[in-house]
Design an enzyme around this catalytic site. Structure first.
Site, PDB file in Angstrom:
ATOM      1  N   GLY A   8      -5.142  -0.938  -2.768  1.00  0.00           N
ATOM      2  CA  GLY A   8      -4.940  -2.054  -3.701  1.00  0.00           C
ATOM      3  C   GLY A   8      -5.146  -3.391  -3.016  1.00  0.00           C
ATOM      4  O   GLY A   8      -4.505  -4.396  -3.340  1.00  0.00           O
ATOM      5  N   TYR A 138       7.568   0.684 -15.262  1.00  0.00           N
ATOM      6  CA  TYR A 138       7.310   0.152 -13.911  1.00  0.00           C
ATOM      7  C   TYR A 138       8.541   0.355 -13.033  1.00  0.00           C
ATOM      8  O   TYR A 138       8.451   0.859 -11.905  1.00  0.00           O
ATOM      9  CB  TYR A 138       6.960  -1.329 -14.038  1.00  0.00           C
ATOM     10  CG  TYR A 138       6.736  -2.079 -12.745  1.00  0.00           C
ATOM     11  CD1 TYR A 138       5.653  -1.790 -11.923  1.00  0.00           C
ATOM     12  CD2 TYR A 138       7.606  -3.103 -12.364  1.00  0.00           C
ATOM     13  CE1 TYR A 138       5.440  -2.515 -10.747  1.00  0.00           C
ATOM     14  CE2 TYR A 138       7.388  -3.828 -11.196  1.00  0.00           C
ATOM     15  CZ  TYR A 138       6.308  -3.524 -10.386  1.00  0.00           C
ATOM     16  OH  TYR A 138       6.096  -4.237  -9.233  1.00  0.00           O
TER      17      TYR A 138
HETATM   18  P1  NAD Z   1      -1.981  -6.504  -8.212  1.00  0.00           P
HETATM   19  O1  NAD Z   1      -1.933  -5.967  -9.591  1.00  0.00           O
HETATM   20  O2  NAD Z   1      -2.359  -7.892  -7.985  1.00  0.00           O
HETATM   21  O3  NAD Z   1      -2.937  -5.589  -7.330  1.00  0.00           O
HETATM   22  C1  NAD Z   1      -2.903  -4.190  -7.416  1.00  0.00           C
HETATM   23  C2  NAD Z   1      -4.266  -3.665  -6.975  1.00  0.00           C
HETATM   24  O4  NAD Z   1      -4.228  -2.238  -7.103  1.00  0.00           O
HETATM   25  C3  NAD Z   1      -5.418  -4.179  -7.845  1.00  0.00           C
HETATM   26  O5  NAD Z   1      -6.386  -4.819  -7.038  1.00  0.00           O
HETATM   27  C4  NAD Z   1      -5.968  -2.926  -8.501  1.00  0.00           C
HETATM   28  O6  NAD Z   1      -7.372  -2.925  -8.639  1.00  0.00           O
HETATM   29  C5  NAD Z   1      -5.509  -1.842  -7.545  1.00  0.00           C
HETATM   30  N1  NAD Z   1      -5.408  -0.521  -8.182  1.00  0.00           N
HETATM   31  C6  NAD Z   1      -4.973  -0.223  -9.431  1.00  0.00           C
HETATM   32  N2  NAD Z   1      -5.063   1.101  -9.650  1.00  0.00           N
HETATM   33  C7  NAD Z   1      -5.550   1.655  -8.517  1.00  0.00           C
HETATM   34  C8  NAD Z   1      -5.862   2.982  -8.131  1.00  0.00           C
HETATM   35  N3  NAD Z   1      -5.720   4.008  -8.967  1.00  0.00           N
HETATM   36  N4  NAD Z   1      -6.331   3.184  -6.881  1.00  0.00           N
HETATM   37  C9  NAD Z   1      -6.506   2.143  -6.038  1.00  0.00           C
HETATM   38  N5  NAD Z   1      -6.253   0.866  -6.349  1.00  0.00           N
HETATM   39  C10 NAD Z   1      -5.777   0.630  -7.583  1.00  0.00           C
HETATM   40  O7  NAD Z   1      -0.537  -6.180  -7.567  1.00  0.00           O
HETATM   41  P2  NAD Z   1       0.166  -6.941  -6.361  1.00  0.00           P
HETATM   42  O8  NAD Z   1       0.908  -8.066  -6.915  1.00  0.00           O
HETATM   43  O9  NAD Z   1      -0.781  -7.155  -5.253  1.00  0.00           O
HETATM   44  O10 NAD Z   1       1.245  -5.843  -5.976  1.00  0.00           O
HETATM   45  C11 NAD Z   1       1.032  -4.904  -4.971  1.00  0.00           C
HETATM   46  C12 NAD Z   1       2.244  -4.005  -4.893  1.00  0.00           C
HETATM   47  O11 NAD Z   1       3.417  -4.822  -4.685  1.00  0.00           O
HETATM   48  C13 NAD Z   1       2.531  -3.208  -6.167  1.00  0.00           C
HETATM   49  O12 NAD Z   1       3.076  -1.957  -5.803  1.00  0.00           O
HETATM   50  C14 NAD Z   1       3.573  -4.025  -6.873  1.00  0.00           C
HETATM   51  O13 NAD Z   1       4.379  -3.228  -7.695  1.00  0.00           O
HETATM   52  C15 NAD Z   1       4.370  -4.561  -5.698  1.00  0.00           C
HETATM   53  N6  NAD Z   1       5.107  -5.779  -6.021  1.00  0.00           N
HETATM   54  C16 NAD Z   1       4.455  -6.926  -6.397  1.00  0.00           C
HETATM   55  C17 NAD Z   1       5.190  -8.059  -6.738  1.00  0.00           C
HETATM   56  C18 NAD Z   1       4.514  -9.326  -7.161  1.00  0.00           C
HETATM   57  O14 NAD Z   1       5.193 -10.247  -7.627  1.00  0.00           O
HETATM   58  N7  NAD Z   1       3.192  -9.451  -7.014  1.00  0.00           N
HETATM   59  C19 NAD Z   1       6.578  -8.010  -6.676  1.00  0.00           C
HETATM   60  C20 NAD Z   1       7.213  -6.832  -6.318  1.00  0.00           C
HETATM   61  C21 NAD Z   1       6.467  -5.730  -5.975  1.00  0.00           C
HETATM   62  N1  SER Z   2       6.363  -9.559  -9.984  1.00  0.00           N
HETATM   63  C1  SER Z   2       6.458  -8.210 -10.462  1.00  0.00           C
HETATM   64  C2  SER Z   2       6.288  -8.143 -11.937  1.00  0.00           C
HETATM   65  O1  SER Z   2       6.591  -9.120 -12.593  1.00  0.00           O
HETATM   66  C3  SER Z   2       7.793  -7.623 -10.082  1.00  0.00           C
HETATM   67  O2  SER Z   2       7.585  -6.491  -9.343  1.00  0.00           O
HETATM   68  O3  SER Z   2       5.880  -7.131 -12.417  1.00  0.00           O
END
Ligand code: NAD
Ligand code: SER
Length: 330
Positions: A8, A138
């Site tokens: 990702g 989620y």
């Molecule tokens: P994002 O949605 O920006 O990026 C996720 C990436 O995963 C995307 O580029 C997408 O193309 C890729 N993806 C989706 N399905 C896929 C698959 N089957 N195989 C491979 N790649 C795939 O998410 P993010 O904000 O970068 O978050 C990354 C991780 O951190 C996630 O697990 C999310 O739950 C966690 N997280 C994010 C936040 C936040 O605020 N951004 C907060 C808490 C936790």
């Molecule tokens: N920033 C994330 C969301 O809003 C929390 O994991 O989904």
């Protein structure tokens, strides 16, 4: 030294974690992967769909991967729109990564979330160990993911580590369909000189964090002494406890004309109201020295400076679906 894999990698976190890892451990040792097709010019990027177990195992073996940062997932609002797909990506993806880690002896980073808590959890200074009964798909995948990491650590000795991240604010890549996306959208609108319509109510308080603190926390956790880690599911970390109104007021100290109205989206509002307003991160502080550096004022100054100097990069909103084709990691 064995290589590092980021799944990702084109997402909001991966767009900043991948360059940070390359800076620290060398460009050739960090393989970025995502759903977008590989480009012949980038030998350190591979297309990888984490739902395919053989593809995950093959890449880990072929590239001699020793550490996996598993970021691929569907975020909260996107997952609520496609719960079946979210279960498949978030759970099968993690399972395939943990299985590859068990077979090939890899260390794993798993990002959990404030979404791993629910309406029956204490919302203020949410403890490290407390009630976890989320009401979103989620959140269900995050709790199950935390438990799966715990299981693989205890049963198979996989060195799994995780963080319960708050909502993240960043400038390098747009957020991927979460409830906390409003904060990034607000900064982008302010820099474009536009009014912002916020989908959460003005007083909705949530734990949030600026991306540089999150990237540092991920790297510090992964480099910490394994003997000191009491929790293998995920550690609470915290940045700041803020509302949309407070962020808007802070932005107005720099851009006095910035205007926000509130058009509440009931689905995302209900999700936000089920999540913690602030997390107790004392376990992370005690076990591996976690300490955030950015409060609301420092984050706002830096976000506005970064977006303003991005020479048009944020002039137009970038649809999340289009990002895979366009994003670059360095
Ligand atoms: P994002 O949605 O920006 O990026 C996720 C990436 O995963 C995307 O580029 C997408 O193309 C890729 N993806 C989706 N399905 C896929 C698959 N089957 N195989 C491979 N790649 C795939 O998410 P993010 O904000 O970068 O978050 C990354 C991780 O951190 C996630 O697990 C999310 O739950 C966690 N997280 C994010 C936040 C936040 O605020 N951004 C907060 C808490 C936790
Ligand atoms: N920033 C994330 C969301 O809003 C929390 O994991 O989904």
């Amino acid at each position: 030294m064995r290589s590092i894999l980021v799944t990702g990698a084109l997402g909001q976190i991966g767009a900043e974690l991948t360059p940070a890892l390359r800076e620290r451990y060398g460009r050739t040792g960090v393989i970025a992967s995502d759903l977008a097709n590989a480009r012949p010019s980038d030998e350190f990027y591979e297309r990888l769909d984490c739902v395919e177990p053989e593809a995950v195992a093959d890449l880990v073996e072929r590239r001699d991967i020793g550490v996996i940062y598993h970021l691929a997932a569907l975020l909260s609002a996107a997952a609520e729109g496609r719960p079946q797909v979210a279960w498949s990506v978030n759970m099968s993806g993690l399972y395939n990564v943990l299985e590859a880690a068990r077979r090939f002896g890899c260390k794993v980073f798993f990002p959990s979330s404030i979404a791993a808590f629910g309406p029956t959890t204490p919302r203020l200074s949410t403890p490290q160990v407390t009630i976890q009964r989320p009401t979103t798909i989620y959140g269900v995948t995050k709790v199950a993911g935390e438990m799966l990491c715990d299981y693989y650590a205890a049963r198979f000795g996989v060195d799994a580590r995780g963080l319960r991240l708050p909502g993240l604010v960043s400038f390098a890549a747009p957020p991927g369909g979460g409830v906390t996306d409003y904060a990034v959208e607000m900064f982008r609108a302010a820099v474009r000189g536009e009014r912002y319509s916020c989908f959460l109510a003005a007083k909705t308080r949530l734990d949030m964090m600026y991306m540089p603190d999150a990237i540092r926390a991920i790297i510090e956790l992964m480099e910490s002494n394994p003997q000191r880690l009491r929790f293998r599911n995920a550690y609470n970390v915290t940045g700041m406890s803020v509302t949309p109104r407070e962020i808007a007021a802070e932005i107005r100290k720099h851009i006095s004309s910035f205007d926000v109205d509130y058009r509440v989206d009931p689905l995302r509002q209900a999700i936000a109201e089920s999540w913690p307003q602030s997390l107790d991160a004392s376990a992370a502080r005690e076990d591996w020295g976690f300490a955030p550096r950015f409060d609301l004022a420092a984050m706002t100054s830096d976000m506005l400076a970064q977006l303003t100097s991005a020479t048009g990069a944020f002039d137009q909103p970038i649809p999340h679906e289009a990002r895979n084709a366009n994003a670059t990691l360095e």
